[in-house]
Scaffold this active site. Structure first.
Site, PDB file in Angstrom:
ATOM      1  N   SER A   1      44.860 -81.294  24.231  1.00  0.00           N
ATOM      2  CA  SER A   1      45.525 -81.664  25.485  1.00  0.00           C
ATOM      3  C   SER A   1      44.826 -82.885  26.090  1.00  0.00           C
ATOM      4  O   SER A   1      44.618 -83.870  25.373  1.00  0.00           O
ATOM      5  CB  SER A   1      45.489 -80.442  26.414  1.00  0.00           C
ATOM      6  OG  SER A   1      46.305 -80.607  27.528  1.00  0.00           O
TER       7      SER A   1
ATOM      8  N   ASP B   1      55.820 -77.842  21.628  1.00  0.00           N
ATOM      9  CA  ASP B   1      54.908 -78.164  22.729  1.00  0.00           C
ATOM     10  C   ASP B   1      55.362 -79.450  23.393  1.00  0.00           C
ATOM     11  O   ASP B   1      55.626 -80.454  22.730  1.00  0.00           O
ATOM     12  CB  ASP B   1      53.481 -78.306  22.168  1.00  0.00           C
ATOM     13  CG  ASP B   1      52.462 -78.610  23.249  1.00  0.00           C
ATOM     14  OD1 ASP B   1      52.800 -78.531  24.449  1.00  0.00           O
ATOM     15  OD2 ASP B   1      51.302 -78.911  22.886  1.00  0.00           O
TER      16      ASP B   1
ATOM     17  N   HIS C   1      51.668 -74.553  23.951  1.00  0.00           N
ATOM     18  CA  HIS C   1      50.633 -75.580  24.118  1.00  0.00           C
ATOM     19  C   HIS C   1      49.224 -75.033  23.851  1.00  0.00           C
ATOM     20  O   HIS C   1      48.286 -75.801  23.671  1.00  0.00           O
ATOM     21  CB  HIS C   1      50.707 -76.147  25.538  1.00  0.00           C
ATOM     22  CG  HIS C   1      49.745 -77.265  25.813  1.00  0.00           C
ATOM     23  ND1 HIS C   1      49.697 -78.415  25.049  1.00  0.00           N
ATOM     24  CD2 HIS C   1      48.770 -77.409  26.754  1.00  0.00           C
ATOM     25  CE1 HIS C   1      48.742 -79.224  25.509  1.00  0.00           C
ATOM     26  NE2 HIS C   1      48.161 -78.631  26.538  1.00  0.00           N
TER      27      HIS C   1
END
Lengths: 520, 520
Positions: free
Chosen positions: B306, B362, B417
């Site tokens: 991320s 995602d 995610h």
């Protein structure tokens, strides 16, 4: 003497619109174990509940933080260590001479002990409340557990695991109850298709007995029955048919759903071939006979929170009806109404003494009949004898969330109803005109076990009562697995239910009595 | 070779209406640590996000349960014990001869290793992913903790505490970063007024080093930098100004907010007198010099999930620019776009090899520029050189939630995610046309650590990664208290920041180098 100090609900205009099920749904916003689906319905329910709460004055305004908080517990002060070193329990006093008064068995019942609250009575209320709290703390809520709905600990380890051995009692028997058709959401069920324990029954409480030392201190052999309630009131409440059903003598009627839980049984189940009623009455009868034969004085104290408080009343009625001359007391916390006025009068006639501990902001004690009942009671002379009006029984100890500087203000139905909130407020209660007593010792952190009621200054996380990694452990191969339960903590259908095959009288054949002989 | 296989978003009509902040708000429905207030905004966000997810094909339809699940893991089968006894890691192979190919440093980059995925590469991706996961697992999220925002464990115990010692690396240094003005919600802050650690900084990752045994296996001394991301994308994303800012050479530009985190520093802070960039570059430079002087080959592998994947790219660019002839690779997971095409070209020119692991469902890798960018890339010839278009760098390993029979279908942005979902899918990936490999060994239970992605049949609780009683322990007096941290786990401003006073060159004065001398 019967107390009905509940405020009348002249606010019925709007309140009638709001069904009780919606009110209870509001708790789901802070119920962290609910799936997301539950949250979706909560907004509407929350708004309605909040409106109603204002009408009923359940909303606690934020006050200026009192000095008490600073003097009690300043996390930045130097004496924090000292505060953390204070014992959490008030000293034990010998109450042997006064136990009847403390349990309401005197002419004035509890009248002269509640306001101000006698310290001996306060200590006993907390003790019984902790017995009720144990039914939550040990309950297996994990729907992936094959023992979901049972106690996580066997009865021989329950008090040890929960740190309650200091109370001087021993668990003698576990009680199981069946789901009732009118309360379909009440039962905690395992998601698993195949479970070795039971899909039909839940652990619903236990019978405990004072040991010799505690017996000397309290002046009699005390049998305790602790009934489990529900953590989320909505689960049983929103589906409950508020329907009265005859119970016992005369015109006495009680709520159909409560009675169903208390008396439900089914031959095809493993844990409820006997009903909860039969299980508890057999054990209590056995213990009373045993100790009376030894020449001891015996008392029965029944406790419970929420639904558990309702079951406590049904249980008290049955015990007082069937066991002659037994001193029966009920100490309930946040219990709803259970029966009609004839039921109340029956309990009175049988000499059952009931102390209802009630938090003013908790909505559950106003159920069933939140609107209808409270309006009607203003005309008690006219309507009081109607057999379809729910009424409370016994004396009331009324607590107020605002009395504690440690509790958050605002609107928090599950927090106001939480048993740990009750015990905190009992611990701090001096009298109805004073705020929290400064020498209260009970650990304040306990309040936030399963709710979010403590002010942030205390640094206590909310909903903190949780297992490490939800019970998963890493095995020798590095895999996270759910360990199998210790054999002694696995519910055993045979040991709990074999009493079914035995008649009440044949004590020499009774496994449990033999065990008791050994223990005593 | 640059891969941009992202599907074009011709669906822009409706999608434009929906702001990214709303999309991310949807995660709050299952974010159990959010206060109730957050839930109130979630319904609208959820509906919008769900609509968008259908447009973008993020919604995974429920398939018939495949046979694989039954053969893989049938909780009711007799071989459950056997399954639980399987080692969780694939056997280690000596990759010394092939490490350059595995890290993309060959003419074809990763082209011939990704589809089908070479088992050696799969194993290395999981290894680096676990280094990134460690930054989440050790992070102190407790806003009542005085060390909120730090690592719960000191660097000497991090891998031991998280069970990662088997990877054969040692943590050399912790990295701290400051909150950036354009990402106000990004920093985890303690609620406490007075904390001995820091209100300005967060633990943002670490530098680790392969030990001698691992070094022999992998053919070079490997320096790893692992960057922490954010668990809840909304926290940094919804407030992010999607604004490009020059970085490095030529026309290269990168996202302003990411760069702010990487380069932010302030003399008045305790942990960020040096920026994250300065901290990490100083340590990497030191280690490279040290081992080069010993005649060893050295590599730098930077990983992150991320936001951490974005920081990894900035870090890789700086390292490749400032340390001559260093082999620099990035293995990122679910990383957003970071910079413009000139930035991508600069990385290419510097020889940085980037492998982006991306889950198709995602949404974060499609940020920034979910709608605008993906439409524009269809006209790459025209727009590709515009310096305000975000673009991805490097090769892509594309995973699909639907390939795993263990994962729930439906719509679950935080679940898609989650880094543990990524690692699970990497572990099961054979090639783009096959479903989950049957001999995958990684513990499936890990997926549900911090989300709800596993099918119920596996009996793994959701969000199970949690401390017992949220870190409260019962002291000798029976009070529940937050224990003080072990001294070795308390972040120490001096030991992490004293390097600030030392110039880059004076290694003999450097405490850390002396320590390294002792360790080696």
């Amino acid at each position: 003497m019967i107390c009905n100090h509940l405020p009348s609900a002249a606010q019925s205009g709007m309140a009638r619109i709001v069904s009780t099920s919606l009110i209870f749904n509001a708790h789901q916003e802070v119920d962290l174990d609910r799936p997301p689906a539950a949250a979706k319905t909560s907004n509407r329910a929350s708004r309605l509940a909040e409106s109603l709460s204002h009408l009923l004055h359940l909303h606690v305004e934020a006050p200026p933080r009192t000095k008490l908080l600073q003097s009690h517990w300043n996390p930045y002060s130097d004496d924090q260590d000292q505060k953390h070193s204070t014992p959490t329990y008030s000293p034990k006093e010998v109450i042997a001479e006064k136990w009847r008064e403390i349990h309401g068995h005197c002419s004035s019942e509890w009248d002269c002990l509640l306001d101000p609250l006698h310290p001996w009575l306060r200590r006993e209320i907390v003790k019984y409340g902790e017995f009720a709290q144990a039914t939550y703390d040990a309950f297996d809520f994990d729907s992936f557990s094959e023992y979901c709905g049972s106690s996580r600990y066997g009865r021989d380890r329950l008090f040890e695991k929960l740190g309650l051995t200091r109370n001087g009692y021993t668990v003698k028997k576990y009680i199981y109850a069946m789901s009732h058709i009118d309360m379909p959401n009440w039962l905690e069920r395992s998601h698993l298709v195949d479970t070795t324990w039971s899909k039909d029954s839940n652990w619903m409480g236990y019978v405990a007995l004072s040991d010799d030392e505690e017996t000397r201190r309290i002046g009699r052999r005390d049998i305790v029955v602790a009934w489990r309630g529900t953590v989320a009131p909505s689960e049983w409440y929103e589906d409950m048919q508020r329907k009265l059903e005859p119970y016992g003598q005369g015109d006495a009627k009680v709520e159909h759903g409560f009675l169903g839980i208390y008396t439900g049984k089914n031959e095809s189940t493993r844990y409820n071939k006997c009903s909860a009623s039969e299980q508890v009455m057999k054990e209590v009868t056995r213990l009373v006979q045993w100790y009376r034969e030894k020449g001891e004085e015996v008392s029965l104290t029944i406790t419970g929170h929420s639904l558990g408080g309702a079951l406590a009343l049904l249980n008290a009625y049955e015990a007082a009806s069937t066991i002659p001359n037994l001193t029966v007391s009920v100490i309930s916390f946040g219990a709803p109404r259970v029966g009609n006025i004839a039921f109340r009068d029956e309990l009175h006639r049988l000499g059952v003494k009931t102390l209802r501990v009630v938090v003013k902001q908790d909505i559950v004690p106003r159920m069933p009949g939140l609107v209808l009942n409270e309006s009607l009671q203003k005309f008690d002379e006219v309507t009081g004898t109607l057999d379809w009006v729910y009424t409370h029984c016994g004396a009331e100890l009324k607590l107020d969330v605002r009395s504690s500087p440690f509790l958050k203000r605002g609107f928090n139905l599950p927090g106001f109803h939480s048993l740990e909130t009750y015990l905190h407020l009992v611990d701090g209660f001096l009298d109805s005109s004073t705020t929290f007593r400064s020498d209260a010792r009970r650990d304040i952190a306990l309040v936030n076990k399963a709710c979010d009621m403590l002010v942030d200054e205390l640094r206590i996380p909310h909903f903190w009562y949780q297992l490490e990694n939800k019970g998963l452990v890493r095995n020798a191969h590095g895999r996270w697995v759910k360990p199998t339960r210790d054999p002694e903590d696995i519910p055993s259908g045979s040991s709990e239910q074999d009493v079914h095959a035995l008649s009440l009288g044949t004590q020499t054949q009774d496994h449990d009595v033999l065990e008791t002989q050994y223990v005593i």
